[in-house]
Write a protein that holds these residues in place. Structure first.
Motif, PDB file in Angstrom:
ATOM      1  N   HIS A 234      41.107  63.407  66.656  1.00 50.37           N
ATOM      2  CA  HIS A 234      40.175  64.248  66.696  1.00 50.37           C
ATOM      3  C   HIS A 234      39.131  64.147  67.726  1.00 50.37           C
ATOM      4  N   GLN A 235      39.646  63.875  68.963  1.00 48.39           N
ATOM      5  CA  GLN A 235      38.608  63.734  69.873  1.00 48.39           C
ATOM      6  C   GLN A 235      39.147  64.638  71.088  1.00 48.39           C
ATOM      7  N   GLN A 236      38.074  64.816  71.980  1.00 44.25           N
ATOM      8  CA  GLN A 236      38.184  65.849  72.997  1.00 44.25           C
ATOM      9  C   GLN A 236      39.650  65.150  73.862  1.00 44.25           C
ATOM     10  N   ASP A 237      40.451  66.381  74.274  1.00 47.15           N
ATOM     11  CA  ASP A 237      41.501  65.815  74.995  1.00 47.15           C
ATOM     12  C   ASP A 237      41.042  65.605  76.527  1.00 47.15           C
ATOM     13  N   ILE A 238      40.932  64.405  76.813  1.00 46.86           N
ATOM     14  CA  ILE A 238      40.878  63.822  78.097  1.00 46.86           C
ATOM     15  C   ILE A 238      41.937  63.256  78.901  1.00 46.86           C
ATOM     16  N   SER A 239      43.009  63.577  78.317  1.00 45.31           N
ATOM     17  CA  SER A 239      44.163  63.065  78.653  1.00 45.31           C
ATOM     18  C   SER A 239      44.622  63.324  80.135  1.00 45.31           C
ATOM     19  N   LYS A 240      45.085  62.305  81.031  1.00 50.41           N
ATOM     20  CA  LYS A 240      45.491  62.526  82.495  1.00 50.41           C
ATOM     21  C   LYS A 240      47.003  62.431  82.537  1.00 50.41           C
ATOM     22  N   ASP A 241      47.598  63.627  82.912  1.00 46.68           N
ATOM     23  CA  ASP A 241      48.938  63.788  82.909  1.00 46.68           C
ATOM     24  C   ASP A 241      49.833  63.546  81.699  1.00 46.68           C
ATOM     25  N   GLY A 242      48.995  63.907  80.664  1.00 49.72           N
ATOM     26  CA  GLY A 242      49.544  63.910  79.295  1.00 49.72           C
ATOM     27  C   GLY A 242      49.463  62.224  78.895  1.00 49.72           C
ATOM     28  N   ILE A 243      48.711  61.399  79.478  1.00 51.12           N
ATOM     29  CA  ILE A 243      48.538  59.909  78.893  1.00 51.12           C
ATOM     30  C   ILE A 243      47.006  59.908  78.590  1.00 51.12           C
ATOM     31  N   ASP A 244      46.580  59.666  77.370  1.00 48.18           N
ATOM     32  CA  ASP A 244      45.288  59.700  76.438  1.00 48.18           C
ATOM     33  C   ASP A 244      45.056  57.978  76.542  1.00 48.18           C
ATOM     34  N   MET A 245      43.945  57.795  77.176  1.00 45.96           N
ATOM     35  CA  MET A 245      43.248  56.314  76.898  1.00 45.96           C
ATOM     36  C   MET A 245      42.264  56.276  75.909  1.00 45.96           C
ATOM     37  N   TYR A 246      42.711  55.786  74.917  1.00 41.04           N
ATOM     38  CA  TYR A 246      41.874  55.738  73.588  1.00 41.04           C
ATOM     39  C   TYR A 246      40.627  54.807  74.100  1.00 41.04           C
ATOM     40  N   SER A 247      40.901  53.480  74.434  1.00 42.89           N
ATOM     41  CA  SER A 247      40.016  52.320  74.528  1.00 42.89           C
ATOM     42  C   SER A 247      40.373  51.214  75.532  1.00 42.89           C
ATOM     43  N   VAL A 248      39.149  51.115  75.908  1.00 46.33           N
ATOM     44  CA  VAL A 248      39.121  49.664  76.872  1.00 46.33           C
ATOM     45  C   VAL A 248      38.110  48.594  76.684  1.00 46.33           C
ATOM     46  N   ARG A 249      38.523  47.541  76.177  1.00 47.50           N
ATOM     47  CA  ARG A 249      37.451  46.659  75.778  1.00 47.50           C
ATOM     48  C   ARG A 249      37.683  45.316  76.380  1.00 47.50           C
ATOM     49  N   ILE A 250      36.567  44.780  76.836  1.00 50.01           N
ATOM     50  CA  ILE A 250      36.541  43.683  77.632  1.00 50.01           C
ATOM     51  C   ILE A 250      35.465  42.696  77.265  1.00 50.01           C
ATOM     52  N   VAL A 251      35.897  41.565  77.060  1.00 48.36           N
ATOM     53  CA  VAL A 251      35.001  40.461  76.114  1.00 48.36           C
ATOM     54  C   VAL A 251      35.070  39.335  76.920  1.00 48.36           C
ATOM     55  N   SER A 252      33.881  39.132  77.577  1.00 46.66           N
ATOM     56  CA  SER A 252      33.928  37.555  78.220  1.00 46.66           C
ATOM     57  C   SER A 252      32.986  36.778  77.516  1.00 46.66           C
ATOM     58  N   THR A 253      33.399  35.534  77.468  1.00 49.79           N
ATOM     59  CA  THR A 253      32.549  34.575  76.863  1.00 49.79           C
ATOM     60  C   THR A 253      32.495  33.399  77.883  1.00 49.79           C
ATOM     61  N   ILE A 254      31.401  32.931  78.054  1.00 44.85           N
ATOM     62  CA  ILE A 254      31.045  31.855  79.220  1.00 44.85           C
ATOM     63  C   ILE A 254      30.130  30.698  78.513  1.00 44.85           C
ATOM     64  N   THR A 255      30.805  29.704  78.470  1.00 44.76           N
ATOM     65  CA  THR A 255      30.168  28.392  78.089  1.00 44.76           C
ATOM     66  C   THR A 255      30.322  27.433  79.230  1.00 44.76           C
ATOM     67  N   SER A 256      29.053  26.827  79.744  1.00 43.48           N
ATOM     68  CA  SER A 256      28.979  25.873  80.655  1.00 43.48           C
ATOM     69  C   SER A 256      29.693  26.133  81.702  1.00 43.48           C
ATOM     70  N   ARG A 257      29.530  27.526  82.131  1.00 43.23           N
ATOM     71  CA  ARG A 257      30.068  28.095  83.660  1.00 43.23           C
ATOM     72  C   ARG A 257      31.419  28.463  83.466  1.00 43.23           C
ATOM     73  N   PHE A 258      32.214  28.211  82.472  1.00 44.11           N
ATOM     74  CA  PHE A 258      33.616  28.412  82.219  1.00 44.11           C
ATOM     75  C   PHE A 258      33.808  29.704  81.443  1.00 44.11           C
ATOM     76  N   ALA A 259      34.540  30.620  82.181  1.00 45.13           N
ATOM     77  CA  ALA A 259      34.408  31.999  81.515  1.00 45.13           C
ATOM     78  C   ALA A 259      35.836  32.244  80.968  1.00 45.13           C
ATOM     79  N   ASN A 260      36.114  32.988  80.032  1.00 47.62           N
ATOM     80  CA  ASN A 260      37.236  33.453  79.088  1.00 47.62           C
ATOM     81  C   ASN A 260      36.933  35.064  79.014  1.00 47.62           C
TER      82      ASN A 260
END
Length: 894
Positions: A44-70
Motif C-alpha cells: 500500500h505504498q506509492q508506486d515508484i517502480s522503475k520499468d516495473g521494478i519496485d525497490m522496497y528498501s535499501v539498508r546500509i549498516v556500518s560498524t567501526i571498531t578501532s578503525r576496522f569497518a564492517n
C-alpha cells in the motif's frame, strides 16, 4: 529458475585487500516490522517502480571498531512485470575493502556465496550452469576495481533480497579517518536508511559528515567514545524533481573522525590471543625533508595535464618549509634540472622554482629510468658532501602519465636499476596521471622503495589531487621506525619496520600472542626524530582487556584476529607483487590464499561462487502458551559441558554421540545458529590454571556464552560471574541469584543459584548450568554447561556444532570389538558418507546436579575422535567465530 533465467556476474570488484570478518551484524530491511505490517508496507505504498521494478528498501549498516569497518548492504525489491526482467545491482567499494559475504533470497530460494580458489570456483560455477542450476560467480576484475555490479533476471512477481558484506581498515590521512559509503540506488527507494556506529577506545576528538545534498536527513549523536550517524531520506528527499521518479542520490556518504592521542608508544588492544598496535604519536618536531620533484614533460602531457601540473607545482613549492631542501627534474627523452644540487627552501629559491614550473612545456618521448636515477644522484651527492641535515627524510616524487618509450624501456630493468641506486635511505612516491599508463609498474617500483603509488584522475580537480597527495607526505616526523615485541610471545607479526612516519598518518601492526599465562604485554618503539633517537615503551595488562572486549561487543566484538588476517593478506599480496624469485612468490601466494579461504575474503586469489540452498519460510511464533521445562524425569540430552564435551542424542536410533572440540583458550565456537529465527549461541573456551600433572593436558571449558535474539534486539552475555542482558533500552547486569525477568516474548529465570533458564519466543528454551570451582583450586576454574530443549521448534536451517544435529543424521555402527581399556570397546561407524572409528564411553549430563555438589547422570555414548572430523559438517575450524555475537556462516561446510 534455470541458468538461462538468472545470471550473477561481477563486472568489477576491488582487487586490493581488505575484511573482513564474516557479517557479525546482519540487519535485513524492515526487520523491525511484523510480517503483517511488512506486507502492508509493501502493498500500500506509492508506486515508484522503475520499468516495473519496485525497490522496497535499501539498508546500509556500518560498524567501526578501532578503525576496522564492517559494512552490510541489504536491498529488497519486487518485479511487478508480467514477465521476467533483468535487474542490476551496483555497489561501489572503498579502495581498501574486501567482500566477505554475499547472500541473495529470491522468493524462498536462498543463494549463498562461498569463497573458493579462483579455478575451483570457476569449475563449480560452470558445472552448476551445465546442470541447469541457478548459480553465479563473484571475482575480482582488472578494470574499475572498486565497482561491483550484479545482473540478475527476476521472475514475474518475484521478490529479491540481496545482502553484501565487506570490510576495510580505515586509513588515517591528514589527521583523520574517512569512512565512505556509496549511495547510488539508481531509482527511488521506499525505505532508505544508513546507520554508522563508531566505537573508539581512545576517545573521539571529532566526528563530522561531509556536506552533500539532503544533508538535512542526517542525524549525528556522539559521546566520548561512541558515535551514531543516521541518514534516512524520504521519497521527497530522493526525488530529482517534484513528483518525478528519478533519484538524485548519486554520491558518496562520507564520515570523518579522529581519536585522542599523545606522544607515546601508541595503543595496544588484545582480544582472544591476538593483538593490534596503533602508533600515531603527536607533538613531535617535523623532520627536515629533502625532496626531488621528477616531472614528466613528454608530448603526451600536452594540454590540460601540463596546465594542471604547473598549477599544482606552484602551490606545492609555496608550502615548502625553510629547513627543507629541494630541486626539480624535468624529463622527456632529455633530462634537465632546475638546479643540479639540493637547494635550501628559502623565499628567493622558491620563487625561482615556481617560475621554472610555470614554463614547463611538453615535447618528446619518455625516459623514466634516467630521470629517476638523476634525482637519486643529486640526493646522494648532497648526502656525501654532508650538505643535508643528519636527521632528515629523503624523498623522490615522480609524476608521469605514460610508459617508458626512450632509453631503458624494459620495466623490470628500470625497477632493478632504481632499487639498486636508491638503497634504503630514499623513499620513492609515484603519481600516475591519467588512465593510459601502466599503473602496476609504477606501484611496484614505489613499493620496492618504501613508498606508494597513487592515481591522479583527469578532471577539473586534478591539481587538488596532486596537492592532496603531497600534503600527506609533506611533514615527515620520524624515520627508521621499528616496533618490537617480545620474542617467543608474539608470533606471525605483520610488518613492523617502516622507513618514514608522516604527520596525520598511522602505523598499524598486528600479531598473535602464544603465551596464555601472560599477565602483561609490552612493546618498544625506536625511531629517529628531529631532536635525536627516540625510544617509547608501551605496556598493557592482558586482564584489563576484558572490560575493553565487553565495550567493543556493543558494536563489533572481538575484531583483532580478523584485522590480523586482513593486514597479513594485504602485505603478502604486496610482497608477492614485487618478489622476483618464482619459488618465494609461490610461497607468498599459498599463504595469502590459505588465509583468504580460512577467513572468507574475496581477494585477487579467490572468487565467490553463488550456489542455491533451500530456504524454508519462517513461521510466526506462537507464544500464547509456555511451559517451564520439567526439572525431573528423562529428557533429551543435547548440549555441551565439562572439558568441553558435546553430548548429542539421536532418539530415532536410540543412540548418543559424544565428541570434544580441542581449541585454545580464548577461541569462540558457534554452538547454534538459527538464521530464520534470528538466534545465535556462541561459547568462549577458557583454560585451566595450569596443566594437569596426572593427565599432562591443559583442560578447557566453556567459560562464557553469547546469545543473540536478533528479532527482539536482545543480546545476552553469560559468564561465571554474572548475566548481562542488552536491548534498545540499555544494559542490565544480574548476579547468579534467584531472579525472574520477563520482557516481550522472552524471559530468564535463575534457580538454585546455578541454573539459568532462557525461554525463547519459539516455544523452546535453553538451560545453562554454572559449575563453581573453589577460587583457590590450583588447576580448575569455574565454567558453564549449555543444553537445549524443544529442538523441534527451531527452523530446519538451524546449524552449529549442536544445532546441526536437530536434524538427526543416519548412523551405522558395526564391528564392535575390544579396545585398549576393557570397559571401552571400539567400533566402526558410518555417517554422512564417512567411515570412522569410535569408542564406547560415557559423559555426564549435569542438569540434574544439586547446588553446591557437582553431580549428574552418566550418559553412555559413542565417542568420535579428532574434533569430530567426519561427523560434523565441514571442519571444526569453520565454527570458530570472530566475536561472541556472530551468526555462523555455513558456506563451504555442507
Amino acid at each position: 529458475m534455470c541458468s538461462s533465467e538468472m545470471l550473477l556476474s561481477l563486472v568489477t570488484l576491488l582487487a586490493v585487500l581488505a575484511p573482513v570478518y564474516q557479517a557479525a551484524l546482519v540487519i535485513s530491511p524492515l526487520n523491525d516490522a511484523s510480517p503483517r505490517s511488512r506486507r502492508e508496507a509493501e502493498g500500500h505504498q506509492q508506486d515508484i517502480s522503475k520499468d516495473g521494478i519496485d525497490m522496497y528498501s535499501v539498508r546500509i549498516v556500518s560498524t567501526i571498531t578501532s578503525r576496522f569497518a564492517n559494512t552490510v548492504t541489504t536491498s529488497r525489491l519486487k518485479n511487478k512485470n508480467p514477465d521476467a526482467r533483468e535487474v542490476k545491482f551496483e555497489l561501489q567499494l572503498p579502495p581498501h575493502a574486501f567482500i566477505s559475504n554475499f547472500t541473495m533470497v529470491i522468493d524462498d530460494d536462498l543463494y549463498i556465496g562461498v569463497v573458493k580458489q579462483k579455478k575451483v570456483a570457476k569449475v563449480q560455477y560452470e558445472k552448476a550452469k551445465s546442470q541447469g542450476q541457478s548459480a553465479g560467480l563473484i571475482r575480482t576484475a582488472n578494470t574499475s576495481p572498486d565497482n561491483f555490479v550484479i545482473a540478475v533476471n527476476v521472475a514475474s512477481q518475484s521478490k529479491v533480497t540481496m545482502e553484501v558484506t565487506y570490510q576495510e581498515l580505515l586509513q588515517r590521512q591528514l589527521g583523520r579517518y574517512s569512512h565512505v559509503i556509496s549511495l547510488r540506488p539508481h531509482q527511488l527507494v521506499h525505505h532508505f536508511q544508513v546507520d554508522v556506529y563508531i566505537f573508539e577506545q581512545q576517545g573521539l576528538t571529532f566526528v563530522e559528515v561531509e556536506d552533500f545534498h539532503s544533508s538535512h536527513a542526517v542525524n549525528l549523536t556522539r559521546g566520548e567514545q561512541k558515535a551514531h550517524i543516521t541518514f534516512k531520506p524520504t521519497l521527497e528527499d530522493q526525488r530529482m524533481c517534484l513528483n518525478c521518479l528519478e533519484t538524485k542520490l548519486d554520491n558518496d556518504f562520507t564520515i570523518h573522525y579522529d581519536v585522542n592521542r599523545d606522544l607515546d608508544a601508541g595503543q595496544i588492544q588484545i582480544v582472544n590471543g591476538y593483538f593490534v598496535h596503533f602508533f600515531a604519536p603527536v607533538n613531535l618536531h617535523p623532520l627536515p625533508k629533502n625532496i626531488v620533484f621528477i616531472i614528466d614533460i613528454s608530448s603526451s602531457m600536452w594540454g590540460q595535464k601540463i596546465i594542471q601540473t604547473r598549477e599544482a607545482m606552484v602551490t606545492i613549492l609555496g608550502q615548502l618549509k625553510p629547513e627543507d631542501h629541494f630541486t626539480l627534474v624535468q624529463f622527456s627523452h632529455r633530462i634537465s634540472t632546475w638546479n643540479d644540487e639540493m637547494t635550501i627552501a628559502n623565499e628567493d629559491n622558491i620563487e625561482k622554482a615556481q617560475e621554472f614550473s610555470r614554463q614547463l612545456t611538453p615535447s618528446g618521448m619518455t625516459n623514466i629510468n634516467d630521470a629517476v636515477l638523476r634525482g637519486s644522484a643529486i640526493l646522494r651527492k648532497a648526502r656525501e658532501e654532508e650538505k643535508l641535515p643528519a636527521q632528515s627524510a629523503s624523498i623522490l616524487l615522480l609524476l608521469t602519465d605514460g610508459d617508458p618509450t626512450y632509453g631503458e624501456k624494459n620495466k623490470e630493468n628500470i625497477r632493478r636499476n632504481v632499487k639498486n641506486d636508491l638503497g634504503e635511505d630514499v623513499v620513492l612516491f609515484c603519481l600516475g596521471f591519467g588512465m593510459h599508463l601502466d599503473y602496476g609498474f609504477l606501484e611496484k617500483m614505489a613499493l620496492e622503495n618504501q613508498g606508494l603509488a597513487r592515481k591522479i584522475f583527469e578532471g577539473a580537480d586534478a591539481p587538488l589531487q596532486l596537492k592532496g597527495f603531497y600534503d600527506e607526505v609533506a611533514t615527515p616526523l620520524l624515520s627508521k621506525i621499528h616496533l618490537e615485541y617480545p620474542d617467543n610471545i608474539a608470533v606471525n607479526v605483520t610488518r613492523s619496520e617502516f622507513e618514514t612516519y608522516f604527520d596525520g598518518s598511522e602505523l598499524v601492526v598486528a600479531g598473535r600472542i602464544v603465551n596464555n599465562s601472560l599477565e602483561s604485554f609490552s612493546s618498544s618503539v625506536t625511531a629517529k626524530a628531529e631532536l635525536g633517537d627516540l625510544t617509547l615503551i608501551a605496556d598493557v595488562g592482558i586482564n584489563d582487556t576484558e572490560d575493553l572486549l565487553e565495550k567493543q561487543q556493543y558494536i563489533f566484538g572481538a575484531f583483532t584476529e580478523r584485522l590480523w588476517a586482513y593486514l597479513t593478506i594485504k602485505q603478502l599480496l604486496t610482497q608477492r607483487m614485487i618478489e622476483p624469485n618464482p619459488e618465494v612468490k609461490q610461497i607468498l601466494t599459498d599463504r595469502a590464499l590459505n588465509i583468504s579461504l580460512k577467513y572468507g575474503f574475496v581477494t585477487p586469489l579467490t572468487s565467490m561462487v553463488i550456489t542455491k540452498q533451500q530456504r524454508v519460510k519462517k513461521q510466526a511464533p506462537d507464544v500464547t502458551a509456555r511451559k517451564v521445562p520439567p526439572t525431573e524425569g528423562k529428557r533429551k540430552v543435547t548440549g555441551v559441558d565439562s572439558d568441553p564435551h558435546f553430548i548429542i542424542e539421536l532418539p530415532g536410533q536410540q543412540q548418543h554421540l559424544c565428541f570434544n572440540i580441542d581449541e585454545e583458550p580464548g577461541r569462540i565456537i558457534n554452538l547454534l545458529t538459527d538464521i530464520d529465527n534470528g538466534i545465535s549461541v556462541n561459547g568462549q573456551i577458557i583454560g585451566a590454571k595450569k596443566v594437569d600433572d596426572k593427565t599432562g593436558k591443559l583442560q578447557t571449558y566453556i567459560g562464557r556464552l553469547g546469545i543473540v535474539l536478533s528479532d527482539l534486539g536482545i543480546f545476552i552475555d553469560i559468564s561465571t560471574e554474572s548475566i548481562v542482558v542488552r536491548d534498545s533500552n540499555g544494559r542490565t547486569k544480574f548476579p547468579w541469584n534467584d531472579v525472574y525477568v520477563k520482557k516481550d516474548n522472552f524471559s530468564i529465570q535463575v534457580s538454585d543459584l546455578d541454573k539459568l533458564f532462557i525461554f525463547l519466543p519459539i516455544d523452546t528454551s535453553f538451560e545453562v548450568v554454572l559449575h563453581r570451582v573453589w577460587r583457590k583450586n590450583e588447576i580448575h576454574r569455574s565454567f558453564l554447561g549449555f543444553y537445549t530443549m524443544g529442538e523441534s521448534s527451531f527452523s530446519p536451517r538451524t546449524h552449529g556444532l549442536i544445532g546441526q544435529f536437530f536434524k538427526e543424521p543416519a548412523i551405522n555402527i558395526f564391528n564392535i570389538r575390544p579396545g585398549q581399556e576393557f570397559d571401552k570397546p571400539i567400533a566402526t561407524m558410518q555417517v554422512k558418507g564417512h567411515t570412522l572409528q569410535v569408542t564406547r564411553g560415557h559423559q555426564m549430563d549435569y542438569r540434574t546436579h544439586k547446588h553446591g555438589r557437582r553431580s549428574g547422570d552418566a550418559v553412555t555414548c559413542w565417542f568420535v575422535h579428532h574434533n569430530a572430523n567426519g561427523l560434523i559438517d565441514g571442519d571444526h575450524s569453520n565454527y570458530l567465530m570472530p566475536d561472541m555475537y556472530s551468526f555462523l556462516d555455513t558456506r563451504g561446510m555442507v
